[in-house]
Scaffold this motif. Structure first.
Motif, PDB file in Angstrom:
ATOM      1  N   GLY A 232     107.289  87.989 -61.923  1.00 42.97           N
ATOM      2  CA  GLY A 232     107.847  88.396 -60.613  1.00 42.97           C
ATOM      3  C   GLY A 232     107.149  87.339 -59.623  1.00 42.97           C
ATOM      4  N   VAL A 233     107.337  85.932 -60.252  1.00 40.15           N
ATOM      5  CA  VAL A 233     106.843  84.759 -59.458  1.00 40.15           C
ATOM      6  C   VAL A 233     107.891  83.896 -58.526  1.00 40.15           C
ATOM      7  CG1 VAL A 233     104.702  84.570 -60.639  1.00 40.15           C
ATOM      8  CG2 VAL A 233     106.864  83.484 -61.535  1.00 40.15           C
ATOM      9  N   GLU A 234     109.074  84.693 -58.273  1.00 43.34           N
ATOM     10  CA  GLU A 234     110.158  84.094 -57.678  1.00 43.34           C
ATOM     11  C   GLU A 234     109.608  83.423 -56.168  1.00 43.34           C
ATOM     12  OE1 GLU A 234     114.136  85.804 -56.869  1.00 43.34           O
ATOM     13  OE2 GLU A 234     113.761  86.380 -59.051  1.00 43.34           O
ATOM     14  N   ASN A 235     109.892  82.036 -55.850  1.00 39.52           N
ATOM     15  CA  ASN A 235     109.311  81.445 -54.624  1.00 39.52           C
ATOM     16  C   ASN A 235     107.723  81.391 -54.488  1.00 39.52           C
ATOM     17  OD1 ASN A 235     111.901  81.025 -54.018  1.00 39.52           O
ATOM     18  ND2 ASN A 235     112.287  83.097 -53.116  1.00 39.52           N
ATOM     19  N   LYS A 236     106.862  81.756 -55.570  1.00 42.70           N
ATOM     20  CA  LYS A 236     105.534  81.922 -55.400  1.00 42.70           C
ATOM     21  C   LYS A 236     104.952  80.584 -55.824  1.00 42.70           C
ATOM     22  CE  LYS A 236     105.013  86.539 -54.561  1.00 42.70           C
ATOM     23  NZ  LYS A 236     104.984  87.426 -55.566  1.00 42.70           N
ATOM     24  N   ASP A 237     103.535  80.492 -55.595  1.00 45.79           N
ATOM     25  CA  ASP A 237     102.802  79.428 -56.079  1.00 45.79           C
ATOM     26  C   ASP A 237     102.196  79.798 -57.222  1.00 45.79           C
ATOM     27  OD1 ASP A 237     103.275  77.289 -53.893  1.00 45.79           O
ATOM     28  OD2 ASP A 237     102.497  78.755 -52.530  1.00 45.79           O
ATOM     29  N   VAL A 238     102.489  79.083 -58.286  1.00 39.48           N
ATOM     30  CA  VAL A 238     101.963  79.290 -59.696  1.00 39.48           C
ATOM     31  C   VAL A 238     101.147  78.516 -60.453  1.00 39.48           C
ATOM     32  CG1 VAL A 238     102.565  79.954 -62.073  1.00 39.48           C
ATOM     33  CG2 VAL A 238     104.269  80.956 -60.174  1.00 39.48           C
ATOM     34  N   ILE A 239     100.090  78.977 -60.900  1.00 42.11           N
ATOM     35  CA  ILE A 239      99.232  78.466 -61.862  1.00 42.11           C
ATOM     36  C   ILE A 239      99.454  78.604 -63.385  1.00 42.11           C
ATOM     37  CG2 ILE A 239      96.732  77.956 -62.480  1.00 42.11           C
ATOM     38  CD1 ILE A 239      96.070  78.130 -59.481  1.00 42.11           C
ATOM     39  N   GLU A 240      99.631  77.568 -63.962  1.00 39.99           N
ATOM     40  CA  GLU A 240      99.990  77.826 -65.536  1.00 39.99           C
ATOM     41  C   GLU A 240      98.747  77.211 -66.317  1.00 39.99           C
ATOM     42  OE1 GLU A 240     103.265  75.902 -67.747  1.00 39.99           O
ATOM     43  OE2 GLU A 240     102.548  77.165 -69.373  1.00 39.99           O
ATOM     44  N   ILE A 241      98.061  77.728 -67.154  1.00 39.17           N
ATOM     45  CA  ILE A 241      96.939  77.292 -67.925  1.00 39.17           C
ATOM     46  C   ILE A 241      97.459  76.896 -69.471  1.00 39.17           C
ATOM     47  CG2 ILE A 241      94.781  77.849 -69.049  1.00 39.17           C
ATOM     48  CD1 ILE A 241      94.773  80.198 -66.697  1.00 39.17           C
ATOM     49  N   GLY A 242      97.418  75.880 -69.795  1.00 39.97           N
ATOM     50  CA  GLY A 242      97.822  75.198 -71.042  1.00 39.97           C
ATOM     51  C   GLY A 242      99.311  75.114 -71.136  1.00 39.97           C
ATOM     52  N   PRO A 243      99.923  74.371 -70.645  1.00 39.90           N
ATOM     53  CA  PRO A 243     101.408  74.249 -70.633  1.00 39.90           C
ATOM     54  C   PRO A 243     102.012  73.805 -71.879  1.00 39.90           C
ATOM     55  CG  PRO A 243     100.575  72.403 -69.362  1.00 39.90           C
ATOM     56  CD  PRO A 243      99.581  73.535 -69.420  1.00 39.90           C
ATOM     57  N   GLY A 244     101.028  73.095 -72.782  1.00 40.31           N
ATOM     58  CA  GLY A 244     101.430  72.573 -74.168  1.00 40.31           C
ATOM     59  C   GLY A 244     102.624  71.772 -74.045  1.00 40.31           C
ATOM     60  N   MET A 245     103.646  72.143 -74.600  1.00 42.07           N
ATOM     61  CA  MET A 245     104.780  71.183 -74.575  1.00 42.07           C
ATOM     62  C   MET A 245     105.947  71.611 -73.173  1.00 42.07           C
ATOM     63  SD  MET A 245     105.533  69.957 -78.373  1.00 42.07           S
ATOM     64  CE  MET A 245     105.186  71.195 -79.500  1.00 42.07           C
ATOM     65  N   GLY A 246     105.650  72.554 -72.560  1.00 40.69           N
ATOM     66  CA  GLY A 246     106.138  72.864 -71.602  1.00 40.69           C
ATOM     67  C   GLY A 246     107.050  74.051 -71.790  1.00 40.69           C
ATOM     68  N   ALA A 247     107.150  74.616 -72.852  1.00 44.51           N
ATOM     69  CA  ALA A 247     108.020  75.839 -73.151  1.00 44.51           C
ATOM     70  C   ALA A 247     108.183  76.851 -72.010  1.00 44.51           C
ATOM     71  CB  ALA A 247     107.489  76.640 -74.321  1.00 44.51           C
ATOM     72  N   LEU A 248     106.962  77.226 -71.553  1.00 48.55           N
ATOM     73  CA  LEU A 248     107.102  78.163 -70.566  1.00 48.55           C
ATOM     74  C   LEU A 248     107.196  77.604 -69.131  1.00 48.55           C
ATOM     75  CD1 LEU A 248     106.343  81.413 -69.668  1.00 48.55           C
ATOM     76  CD2 LEU A 248     103.959  80.741 -69.794  1.00 48.55           C
ATOM     77  N   THR A 249     106.635  76.336 -68.990  1.00 53.24           N
ATOM     78  CA  THR A 249     106.754  75.910 -67.764  1.00 53.24           C
ATOM     79  C   THR A 249     108.112  75.509 -67.341  1.00 53.24           C
ATOM     80  OG1 THR A 249     105.023  74.322 -68.878  1.00 53.24           O
ATOM     81  CG2 THR A 249     105.801  73.762 -66.716  1.00 53.24           C
ATOM     82  N   GLN A 250     108.949  75.159 -68.317  1.00 51.55           N
ATOM     83  CA  GLN A 250     110.389  74.587 -67.723  1.00 51.55           C
ATOM     84  C   GLN A 250     111.046  76.040 -67.359  1.00 51.55           C
ATOM     85  OE1 GLN A 250     112.838  73.710 -71.408  1.00 51.55           O
ATOM     86  NE2 GLN A 250     111.375  75.045 -72.575  1.00 51.55           N
ATOM     87  N   PHE A 251     110.709  77.094 -67.717  1.00 48.45           N
ATOM     88  CA  PHE A 251     111.484  78.359 -66.640  1.00 48.45           C
ATOM     89  C   PHE A 251     110.691  78.539 -65.657  1.00 48.45           C
ATOM     90  CE2 PHE A 251     112.477  78.796 -71.418  1.00 48.45           C
ATOM     91  CZ  PHE A 251     113.825  79.116 -71.174  1.00 48.45           C
ATOM     92  N   LEU A 252     109.188  78.522 -65.565  1.00 59.47           N
ATOM     93  CA  LEU A 252     108.745  78.691 -64.375  1.00 59.47           C
ATOM     94  C   LEU A 252     109.038  77.557 -63.148  1.00 59.47           C
ATOM     95  CD1 LEU A 252     105.079  79.006 -65.658  1.00 59.47           C
ATOM     96  CD2 LEU A 252     106.320  81.024 -64.612  1.00 59.47           C
ATOM     97  N   VAL A 253     109.428  76.604 -63.333  1.00 57.91           N
ATOM     98  CA  VAL A 253     109.592  75.684 -62.423  1.00 57.91           C
ATOM     99  C   VAL A 253     111.172  76.163 -61.755  1.00 57.91           C
ATOM    100  CG1 VAL A 253     108.422  73.626 -63.050  1.00 57.91           C
ATOM    101  CG2 VAL A 253     110.791  73.978 -64.010  1.00 57.91           C
TER     102      VAL A 253
END
Ligand code: SAH
Length: 260
Positions: A29-50
């Motif tokens: 539930g992070v729509e329009n929120k400021d998010v911290i990700e720990i350990g993006p790796g190759m960005g699998a989760l990151t690409q959805f978060l952004v």
């Protein structure tokens, strides 16, 4: 892109399943929120978060992942990757943050403690080993209930989101995983009391087979009669073990402990 060889010592197990990644982001539930990700790796989760978050600040220890993450950063101006050890860095306190991460499992507890202690972390949706998730979401009177359970539940309201099969990772790890979400609760104790609370909870579970009374008198150099008196005030039997004590009882015990 897939040339990176996973490093065991950094707890690297990369996610591959798009449906799962989408679901994690949705549950966070992070729509329009400021998010911290720990350990993006190759960005699998990151690409959805952004795609949904206002900003994403990601902490990655492994510099070899820089080429992949640089690309992602180039295409998403709301993403900042910091090549820092999450345990050694100060979590920024300029804003309220929500954390979303598939964390390195070898440092699960220190990461969780760090998040609990950072009062501007509003929530964290974390993938952990299933066994750890079971402990964190366990209830008093069960074998999984331990000091970490009580301490996390003091700071945060905890809910399990889902189990995740180990087959969805590359390389496939030995253990299954699970996702849970924790949301910051209102503080019931002041800062000094919180320190004492943590000490009391850790001591109470010090030796699981011992009674609460024995564990506490071992750690605190307070005589047993005095501790017994306090336990009686809480209607707790002196033979009780820590695994049967609720969070509320630990909070009450902390409050009256101060008056010894
Ligand atoms: N989120 C990615 C990768 C998860 S694996 C995915 O789901 O596919 C865990 C990641 O945490 C790895 O990229 C690893 O290099 C990184 N990591 C390990 N220890 C770290 C630390 N102390 N600080 C920051 N990142 C760390």
């Amino acid at each position: 892109m897939n040339k990176h060889k996973a490093k065991k010592h950094f707890g690297q197990n990369f996610l591959t399943d798009k449906n799962l990644l989408n679901k994690i982001v949705e549950e966070a539930g992070v729509e329009n929120k400021d998010v911290i990700e720990i350990g993006p790796g190759m960005g699998a989760l990151t690409q959805f978060l952004v795609k949904v978050a206002s900003t994403v600040t990601a902490y990655e220890i492994d510099l070899d992942l820089k080429p992949v993450l640089n690309q992602l950063e180039k295409h998403n101006n709301n993403l900042t990757v910091k090549y820092e050890d999450i345990l050694k860095t100060d979590i920024p306190n300029d804003k309220i943050y929500d954390v979303v991460a598939n964390i390195p499992y070898n440092i699960t507890s220190p990461i969780i403690f760090k998040l609990l202690e950072s009062s501007n972390i509003n929530s964290a949706t974390l993938m952990v080993q299933k066994e750890v998730c079971d402990r964190i979401t366990s209830k008093p009177g069960t074998k999984d209930y331990n000091a970490l359970t009580v301490i996390i539940n003091y700071y945060m309201e905890v809910t399990k989101v889902m189990n995740v099969s180990k087959k969805l990772f590359r390389p496939i790890p030995k253990v299954d995983s699970a996702v849970f979400k924790m949301r910051r609760r209102e503080k019931e104790l002041n800062d000094d009391e919180e320190k004492l609370f943590i000490e009391i909870v850790k001591s109470s579970f010090h030796q699981k087979r011992k009674t609460l009374l024995n564990n506490l008198s071992f750690s605190f150099e307070v005589n047993k009669e005095k501790i017994n008196e306090l336990l009686q005030k809480l209607n707790v039997n002196s033979n009780e073990r820590a695994e049967n004590i609720t969070l509320e009882q630990f909070i009450e015990l902390t409050k009256i402990w101060n008056n010894i």
